[in-house]
Design a protein around this motif. Sequence first.
Motif, mmCIF file in Angstrom:
data_model
loop_
_atom_site.group_PDB
_atom_site.id
_atom_site.type_symbol
_atom_site.label_atom_id
_atom_site.label_comp_id
_atom_site.label_asym_id
_atom_site.label_seq_id
_atom_site.Cartn_x
_atom_site.Cartn_y
_atom_site.Cartn_z
ATOM 1 N N THR A 258 0.832 -1.210 0.000
ATOM 2 C CA THR A 258 0.000 0.000 0.000
ATOM 3 C C THR A 258 0.862 1.253 0.000
ATOM 4 O OG1 THR A 258 -1.745 -1.179 1.201
ATOM 5 C CG2 THR A 258 -1.834 1.220 1.215
ATOM 6 N N ALA A 259 1.927 1.250 0.798
ATOM 7 C CA ALA A 259 2.828 2.406 0.835
ATOM 8 C C ALA A 259 3.486 2.623 -0.520
ATOM 9 C CB ALA A 259 3.890 2.204 1.917
ATOM 10 N N ALA A 260 3.843 1.535 -1.198
ATOM 11 C CA ALA A 260 4.491 1.657 -2.506
ATOM 12 C C ALA A 260 3.542 2.182 -3.573
ATOM 13 C CB ALA A 260 5.059 0.308 -2.940
ATOM 14 N N SER A 261 2.235 2.103 -3.338
ATOM 15 C CA SER A 261 1.266 2.602 -4.318
ATOM 16 C C SER A 261 1.100 4.113 -4.256
ATOM 17 C CB SER A 261 -0.098 1.933 -4.093
ATOM 18 O OG SER A 261 -0.686 2.386 -2.875
ATOM 19 N N THR A 262 1.711 4.768 -3.254
ATOM 20 C CA THR A 262 1.560 6.220 -3.111
ATOM 21 C C THR A 262 2.532 6.999 -3.981
ATOM 22 O OG1 THR A 262 3.124 6.295 -1.249
ATOM 23 C CG2 THR A 262 0.799 5.920 -0.725
ATOM 24 N N GLY A 263 3.416 6.316 -4.703
ATOM 25 C CA GLY A 263 4.454 6.997 -5.472
ATOM 26 C C GLY A 263 3.909 7.926 -6.538
ATOM 27 N N LYS A 264 4.577 9.036 -6.690
ATOM 28 C CA LYS A 264 4.195 10.008 -7.711
ATOM 29 C C LYS A 264 4.474 9.479 -9.114
ATOM 30 C CE LYS A 264 4.988 14.868 -8.982
ATOM 31 N NZ LYS A 264 3.566 15.218 -8.944
ATOM 32 N N ALA A 318 -3.195 2.117 -9.135
ATOM 33 C CA ALA A 318 -1.902 1.460 -8.954
ATOM 34 C C ALA A 318 -1.997 0.367 -7.903
ATOM 35 C CB ALA A 318 -0.847 2.485 -8.564
ATOM 36 N N LEU A 319 -2.686 0.644 -6.800
ATOM 37 C CA LEU A 319 -2.819 -0.350 -5.733
ATOM 38 C C LEU A 319 -3.627 -1.547 -6.201
ATOM 39 C CD1 LEU A 319 -2.256 -1.182 -2.859
ATOM 40 C CD2 LEU A 319 -4.226 0.175 -2.113
ATOM 41 N N ALA A 320 -4.720 -1.287 -6.936
ATOM 42 C CA ALA A 320 -5.533 -2.390 -7.449
ATOM 43 C C ALA A 320 -4.737 -3.241 -8.436
ATOM 44 C CB ALA A 320 -6.794 -1.834 -8.112
ATOM 45 N N LEU A 321 -3.938 -2.592 -9.288
ATOM 46 C CA LEU A 321 -3.118 -3.342 -10.241
ATOM 47 C C LEU A 321 -2.039 -4.153 -9.533
ATOM 48 C CD1 LEU A 321 -2.725 -0.667 -13.060
ATOM 49 C CD2 LEU A 321 -3.849 -2.884 -13.294
ATOM 50 N N LEU A 322 -1.483 -3.604 -8.456
ATOM 51 C CA LEU A 322 -0.475 -4.346 -7.701
ATOM 52 C C LEU A 322 -1.065 -5.615 -7.103
ATOM 53 C CD1 LEU A 322 1.520 -1.508 -5.892
ATOM 54 C CD2 LEU A 322 2.397 -3.134 -7.581
ATOM 55 N N ALA A 342 3.434 -3.577 -15.540
ATOM 56 C CA ALA A 342 4.276 -2.372 -15.546
ATOM 57 C C ALA A 342 4.433 -1.771 -14.157
ATOM 58 C CB ALA A 342 3.704 -1.333 -16.507
ATOM 59 N N VAL A 343 3.429 -1.918 -13.280
ATOM 60 C CA VAL A 343 3.494 -1.274 -11.964
ATOM 61 C C VAL A 343 4.416 -2.008 -10.998
ATOM 62 C CG1 VAL A 343 1.191 -0.253 -12.170
ATOM 63 C CG2 VAL A 343 1.441 -2.521 -11.152
ATOM 64 N N ALA A 344 4.657 -3.298 -11.233
ATOM 65 C CA ALA A 344 5.459 -4.073 -10.277
ATOM 66 C C ALA A 344 6.896 -3.565 -10.183
ATOM 67 C CB ALA A 344 5.429 -5.557 -10.650
ATOM 68 N N PRO A 345 7.617 -3.328 -11.297
ATOM 69 C CA PRO A 345 8.986 -2.792 -11.160
ATOM 70 C C PRO A 345 9.024 -1.419 -10.503
ATOM 71 C CG PRO A 345 8.649 -3.719 -13.348
ATOM 72 C CD PRO A 345 7.314 -3.654 -12.696
ATOM 73 N N ILE A 346 8.001 -0.605 -10.744
ATOM 74 C CA ILE A 346 7.948 0.711 -10.091
ATOM 75 C C ILE A 346 7.801 0.536 -8.589
ATOM 76 C CG2 ILE A 346 6.664 2.875 -9.935
ATOM 77 C CD1 ILE A 346 5.830 2.503 -12.837
ATOM 78 N N ALA A 347 6.907 -0.368 -8.188
ATOM 79 C CA ALA A 347 6.715 -0.629 -6.758
ATOM 80 C C ALA A 347 7.985 -1.200 -6.136
ATOM 81 C CB ALA A 347 5.544 -1.591 -6.561
ATOM 82 N N HIS A 348 8.703 -2.015 -6.880
ATOM 83 C CA HIS A 348 9.954 -2.585 -6.358
ATOM 84 C C HIS A 348 10.983 -1.484 -6.114
ATOM 85 C CE1 HIS A 348 13.814 -4.842 -6.590
ATOM 86 N NE2 HIS A 348 13.132 -5.711 -5.863
ATOM 87 N N SER A 349 11.076 -0.517 -7.031
ATOM 88 C CA SER A 349 12.000 0.607 -6.836
ATOM 89 C C SER A 349 11.579 1.454 -5.638
ATOM 90 C CB SER A 349 12.042 1.474 -8.098
ATOM 91 O OG SER A 349 12.517 0.736 -9.203
ATOM 92 N N LEU A 350 10.283 1.690 -5.503
ATOM 93 C CA LEU A 350 9.791 2.466 -4.367
ATOM 94 C C LEU A 350 10.032 1.732 -3.053
ATOM 95 C CD1 LEU A 350 6.449 3.685 -5.975
ATOM 96 C CD2 LEU A 350 8.385 5.129 -5.369
ATOM 97 N N ASN A 351 9.972 0.412 -3.094
ATOM 98 C CA ASN A 351 10.214 -0.371 -1.884
ATOM 99 C C ASN A 351 11.644 -0.198 -1.378
ATOM 100 O OD1 ASN A 351 9.638 -2.340 0.174
ATOM 101 N ND2 ASN A 351 10.720 -3.846 -1.074
ATOM 102 N N LYS A 352 12.593 0.067 -2.289
ATOM 103 C CA LYS A 352 13.965 0.331 -1.860
ATOM 104 C C LYS A 352 14.018 1.583 -0.993
ATOM 105 C CE LYS A 352 16.080 -1.770 -5.951
ATOM 106 N NZ LYS A 352 16.897 -1.524 -7.169
ATOM 107 N N ALA A 353 13.249 2.605 -1.380
ATOM 108 C CA ALA A 353 13.200 3.822 -0.571
ATOM 109 C C ALA A 353 12.529 3.546 0.773
ATOM 110 C CB ALA A 353 12.448 4.922 -1.320
ATOM 111 N N LEU A 376 7.900 -10.861 -2.707
ATOM 112 C CA LEU A 376 6.556 -11.029 -3.278
ATOM 113 C C LEU A 376 6.442 -10.321 -4.622
ATOM 114 C CD1 LEU A 376 4.420 -10.471 -0.038
ATOM 115 C CD2 LEU A 376 5.140 -12.647 -1.052
ATOM 116 N N LEU A 377 7.028 -9.127 -4.732
ATOM 117 C CA LEU A 377 6.941 -8.373 -5.984
ATOM 118 C C LEU A 377 7.715 -9.066 -7.098
ATOM 119 C CD1 LEU A 377 7.319 -4.758 -4.569
ATOM 120 C CD2 LEU A 377 5.314 -5.676 -5.755
#
Length: 708
Positions: A258-264, A318-322, A342-353, A376-377
């Motif tokens: 859920t936190a990773a879905s907040t990315g701009k 984004a959250l629903a797609l994740l 497409a959203v999974a790699p973005i969420a993975h990068s955001l998870n690093k932050a 999981l991602l």
Amino acid sequence: MSTDYAYDEEGYLWPFFVFTLTLIITVPLTFLLVKRSRDPAASFTRIQTNFKHAHVDTIDSLRKQEKRKDRKLWLIIGVATGWAIMGYMLYLIQTTEAPVHKLWNPYDILNIPESATEKQIKSTYRKLSLRLHPDKAKIDPSKNETLEDLNSRYVEISKAYQALTDEDVRNNYIQYGNPDGKQGYSINIALPKVIVSDGNGKYVVLLYSVLFGVLLPYLVGSWWYGTLRRSKEGVLMESANRMFREYKDTIDEGGVVTAASTGKEYEELFKGDKADSGLAKLESRILAEGELSPLAGGLSVKDKEKLEDLESGPQRKALALLWAYLGRVELDDADLNKAKFAVAPIAHSLNKAFNAIALAYMNTGPLLASYYASQLLIQALPPKSSPLLQLPYFTPAVVKAVEGDSRVHTSIQGFMDRPDAKRRSLVVGKKLLTEEQYRDAVGVAKQLPFLRVAKAYFKVTGERFIIPSSLVTLVVKGRFVPPGSETVPEINPTDLEDVDPAEDDLDAISGRKTTKLVGKDEKTGKPIYESVEAELIAAPLAAAPYFARDHSPRWHVFLTDSKQGRVAVPPFTFAQFDRPIFEADGKTPTFAMQTLKAQFQAPPQAGHYTFVMHVVCDSYVGFDTKMEVTLIVEEASKAAEMEVEDEISEPEEDSIAGIMNAAKGGEPKKRKQPKPKEEEEDSDEESGTDDEDDDDTSATNTDTEAED
């Protein structure tokens, strides 16, 4: 003496200037373009499989799209233009004739050989002066001569004659190459004269104003703003701030998603109507009844409430797609399926932050949740799902056939530890797996890099004891034993040792070299090590058929305090290892002992400190290790006393000192008898509880073994 500046009127110097300037700019840009164009995954081995799911073409197109994105269009155009300019400049350099400036030579001016005598010089000069003297010279219209040309010619032969007869003029010629003495310098400016003449100077000033007053500040500002816009993990700072607000000490994997879905970053992906397009259909699919979980997307009740509380927009989609991606939910829509991957790699990068945020708080729970979310991602699995879904062709129906009604999931290792006949009877059959699919799934399982920890201990390089505030090294010894491996060799006790490098071997101390066992001493039987160049080897790329990026697995080693739930030693990350993991065929494991080292400062007080060591793989579910390790810190004074006591030891009975001591009536020290071989060997081949040799620098530290 003066300096004469002249512009390139002949047009032969400026191509050199332009070529050099273009070369300085184009070569670094070319290197950058080649670096971005090179596929880093090409140097990694891959896990071999024939598995292809229904959306493999979509995954491949997204991977290629990401690679094209790295190769900026402006960079390609700039490099091509630079090389074209350099090619044209080389053409001009080759075709433009450089002006020839002849050296002043009095013999050539008088047209006499250098061996001419003084009489010949005077005779020649007299004849030329009679013909070229201003009072006697006659202009020849057929040769386009003028009176000025004749006068100049007369002056030249007069200087030449003086240079050969007059002592002072001759000295000037010999010393400076000119009868008039030392001359000024002539410097040619590599710019055509037309640029700064005939009123064109203002355009040059305008060009410099644009370059240094507009373009340079723009480029520097863009670079600086770009560094401020993104964190060191490569995500937008605004996205990092949003995830910071989502952080909680009790957050779990679903909360991290859920936190990773907040990315701009998603706002760029879902511009305009794309944010609401297909959202209703998407949510109805992920909230439908699932086969292995209450909801098809794998959401918990809490995760469902968070989704429904969001307003329509990029974050909600984004959250629903994740969740659709994690639950491997089929959406029956090409655009939605593409967006899902497409959203999974973005969420993975955001998870690093988010991982960096969790590490700043030093709480164990959120940090582990971040690592588990990464698993999981990459594997496209919902939280608390079966690890068996990581194997190709394994569907919920196949997993249910293996696990039955058990509430505890079966790991890949547990499944592969069963006899082959038992495995076949469970998963091969109607609506399950075919024989070919089963063999491929088993083949993939036997290639997965499972790091089985054999031993972990603490040491201080070059010392026998650990004292307060010393630099401690956590040494983790382990082997990659893929699930289902057969004929795993026993551990060689010498492989569990960590030999200190020589004090003068700076390369080995800095890690550029490593120690290698080359044999044993014939007299003492002790192993002999030598330093060799460290050759680091990466694990195969993660077997992640649903993840639209090539990912190299990483292992994170860190220590936590289980009582306080805090991280004691931050994670050390390992992506490469000092020994090969597989043989040249990429399938046969080497079972080579790997060494992982992490250095940190010992506690400031003496005592026994028990930590929980975590070895977490970021790419596979169920491949982690958790075990207790104990750090013994001795008082500095006590450690010194123990060192002295070790040096002053009792003589043994079969030594010369022991015999002499016995002759005096003393009781010699009995030599320690070696234990039978059967008692030394541990029943568990991966156990790390064996006592180390007395000469091991880590002999005073507590050895630990991995938990099953």
